[in-house]
Design a protein around this motif. Sequence first.
Motif, mmCIF file in Angstrom:
data_model
loop_
_atom_site.group_PDB
_atom_site.id
_atom_site.type_symbol
_atom_site.label_atom_id
_atom_site.label_comp_id
_atom_site.label_asym_id
_atom_site.label_seq_id
_atom_site.Cartn_x
_atom_site.Cartn_y
_atom_site.Cartn_z
ATOM 1 N N ARG A 30 25.773 -38.185 -4.093
ATOM 2 C CA ARG A 30 24.350 -38.119 -3.573
ATOM 3 C C ARG A 30 24.274 -38.476 -2.176
ATOM 4 O O ARG A 30 24.910 -39.757 -2.048
ATOM 5 C CB ARG A 30 23.321 -38.232 -4.474
ATOM 6 N N ARG A 31 24.064 -38.031 -0.924
ATOM 7 C CA ARG A 31 23.626 -38.588 0.522
ATOM 8 C C ARG A 31 25.278 -38.565 0.989
ATOM 9 O O ARG A 31 25.487 -39.786 1.266
ATOM 10 C CB ARG A 31 22.692 -39.432 -0.007
ATOM 11 N N GLY A 32 26.267 -37.939 0.592
ATOM 12 C CA GLY A 32 27.690 -38.116 0.546
ATOM 13 C C GLY A 32 28.504 -39.050 0.046
ATOM 14 O O GLY A 32 29.378 -39.125 0.615
ATOM 15 N N ALA A 33 28.044 -39.814 -0.771
ATOM 16 C CA ALA A 33 28.580 -40.648 -1.554
ATOM 17 C C ALA A 33 29.460 -40.443 -2.799
ATOM 18 O O ALA A 33 29.506 -38.574 -2.322
ATOM 19 C CB ALA A 33 27.578 -41.850 -2.554
ATOM 20 N N PRO A 34 30.317 -40.808 -3.364
ATOM 21 C CA PRO A 34 31.595 -39.890 -3.839
ATOM 22 C C PRO A 34 31.079 -39.764 -5.468
ATOM 23 O O PRO A 34 29.954 -40.405 -5.609
ATOM 24 C CB PRO A 34 32.659 -40.102 -3.609
ATOM 25 N N GLY A 35 30.818 -38.872 -6.372
ATOM 26 C CA GLY A 35 30.640 -39.345 -7.314
ATOM 27 C C GLY A 35 31.219 -37.947 -8.252
ATOM 28 O O GLY A 35 32.194 -36.996 -7.639
ATOM 29 N N THR A 36 31.363 -37.809 -9.507
ATOM 30 C CA THR A 36 32.038 -37.135 -10.458
ATOM 31 C C THR A 36 31.254 -36.771 -11.899
ATOM 32 O O THR A 36 30.863 -38.027 -11.957
ATOM 33 C CB THR A 36 33.534 -37.961 -11.029
ATOM 34 N N VAL A 37 31.574 -35.636 -12.349
ATOM 35 C CA VAL A 37 31.073 -35.021 -12.562
ATOM 36 C C VAL A 37 31.983 -34.656 -14.101
ATOM 37 O O VAL A 37 33.055 -33.498 -13.846
ATOM 38 C CB VAL A 37 29.919 -33.424 -12.768
ATOM 39 N N VAL A 38 31.578 -35.285 -16.038
ATOM 40 C CA VAL A 38 32.850 -34.371 -16.607
ATOM 41 C C VAL A 38 32.069 -34.113 -18.141
ATOM 42 O O VAL A 38 31.126 -34.774 -18.064
ATOM 43 C CB VAL A 38 33.099 -36.333 -17.135
ATOM 44 N N SER A 39 32.005 -33.128 -17.927
ATOM 45 C CA SER A 39 31.794 -31.990 -19.186
ATOM 46 C C SER A 39 32.269 -31.951 -20.277
ATOM 47 O O SER A 39 33.833 -31.305 -19.974
ATOM 48 C CB SER A 39 31.821 -31.013 -18.713
ATOM 49 N N LEU A 40 32.229 -32.605 -21.156
ATOM 50 C CA LEU A 40 33.278 -32.291 -22.416
ATOM 51 C C LEU A 40 32.858 -31.461 -23.134
ATOM 52 O O LEU A 40 31.298 -31.321 -23.704
ATOM 53 C CB LEU A 40 31.737 -33.664 -23.351
ATOM 54 N N LEU A 41 33.641 -30.573 -22.934
ATOM 55 C CA LEU A 41 33.282 -29.375 -23.601
ATOM 56 C C LEU A 41 34.129 -28.188 -24.709
ATOM 57 O O LEU A 41 35.202 -28.595 -24.663
ATOM 58 C CB LEU A 41 33.061 -28.075 -22.925
ATOM 59 N N SER A 42 33.325 -27.509 -25.407
ATOM 60 C CA SER A 42 34.252 -27.076 -26.633
ATOM 61 C C SER A 42 35.077 -25.544 -25.686
ATOM 62 O O SER A 42 34.613 -25.444 -24.658
ATOM 63 C CB SER A 42 33.538 -25.832 -27.362
ATOM 64 N N TRP A 43 35.783 -25.034 -26.111
ATOM 65 C CA TRP A 43 36.652 -23.736 -25.515
ATOM 66 C C TRP A 43 35.903 -22.764 -24.692
ATOM 67 O O TRP A 43 36.368 -22.071 -23.811
ATOM 68 C CB TRP A 43 38.080 -23.530 -26.308
ATOM 69 N N PRO A 44 34.654 -22.352 -25.911
ATOM 70 C CA PRO A 44 33.977 -21.498 -25.162
ATOM 71 C C PRO A 44 32.833 -22.183 -24.190
ATOM 72 O O PRO A 44 32.965 -21.277 -23.473
ATOM 73 C CB PRO A 44 33.274 -20.990 -26.132
ATOM 74 N N GLU A 45 32.854 -22.760 -23.935
ATOM 75 C CA GLU A 45 31.651 -23.504 -23.242
ATOM 76 C C GLU A 45 32.950 -23.641 -21.870
ATOM 77 O O GLU A 45 31.913 -23.323 -20.970
ATOM 78 C CB GLU A 45 30.922 -24.819 -23.949
ATOM 79 N N ALA A 46 33.949 -24.247 -22.244
ATOM 80 C CA ALA A 46 34.409 -24.575 -20.425
ATOM 81 C C ALA A 46 35.420 -22.701 -20.038
ATOM 82 O O ALA A 46 35.513 -23.263 -18.977
ATOM 83 C CB ALA A 46 35.931 -24.811 -21.417
ATOM 84 N N LYS A 47 35.279 -22.295 -21.137
ATOM 85 C CA LYS A 47 35.585 -20.480 -20.714
ATOM 86 C C LYS A 47 34.141 -19.991 -20.001
ATOM 87 O O LYS A 47 34.427 -19.592 -18.785
ATOM 88 C CB LYS A 47 35.746 -19.565 -21.715
ATOM 89 N N GLN A 48 33.327 -20.379 -20.508
ATOM 90 C CA GLN A 48 31.970 -19.955 -19.395
ATOM 91 C C GLN A 48 31.764 -20.830 -18.412
ATOM 92 O O GLN A 48 31.411 -20.092 -17.514
ATOM 93 C CB GLN A 48 30.748 -20.580 -20.493
ATOM 94 N N LEU A 49 31.852 -22.212 -17.974
ATOM 95 C CA LEU A 49 31.625 -22.879 -17.256
ATOM 96 C C LEU A 49 32.843 -22.151 -16.201
ATOM 97 O O LEU A 49 32.360 -22.260 -15.435
ATOM 98 C CB LEU A 49 31.739 -24.509 -17.057
ATOM 99 N N ARG A 50 34.201 -21.949 -16.539
ATOM 100 C CA ARG A 50 34.930 -21.478 -15.276
ATOM 101 C C ARG A 50 34.662 -20.611 -14.848
ATOM 102 O O ARG A 50 35.170 -19.767 -14.327
ATOM 103 C CB ARG A 50 36.716 -21.388 -16.104
#
Length: 183
Positions: free
Chosen positions: A143-163
Amino acid sequence: PVEDESPEFEHRSGALHAVMLKLRPRNALVIVGTDQSVPAAISVLKMLGWRSAANLSDEYEIGAHGCPNVASAMLDAGDSASGSQSDRGSTDKSVKSIADVKVLVTSFGATRGLHLDGLEYVFLLSGAPSLEEYLHAAGRTGRRGAPGTVVSLLSWPEAKQLRSQQTPLGIRLERWTLSAFLS
């Protein structure tokens, strides 16, 4: 997203531990899925050595009517490594072990209205209930230009949907496999 074939909570908790050990965050927000328990996630994190893991709602008295601005809480945790000696007293509070890392745990629904200055990482322990919820949860960091990372721990079907949604959402996903964090 970190992809895996086994979406069980215990397995995702172990994967979260491995990823957090490798990334070494100073602070983190862990968001559990609708079928997962915040207290159970906290218990597992503490058992794995993340002793400061706490329920976001309990720590900051967040009620059903929304979240207050708890920016100073995460900022304080993140600044402990760079505070002056007079601020710290004689004890060096820099992050030397995982027990020092401020880890707040909550659910997808409790992220509405939440603002945490200095939040480095958001870890999602499941696929979001909706794309809107994913964006809302992911938007707690960087937020507000600060660095940040989101890590999603997903099953194969969840990852496919997000991709399949990364272009419409305007996000760029980097695929990681769990084996990269276990070596």
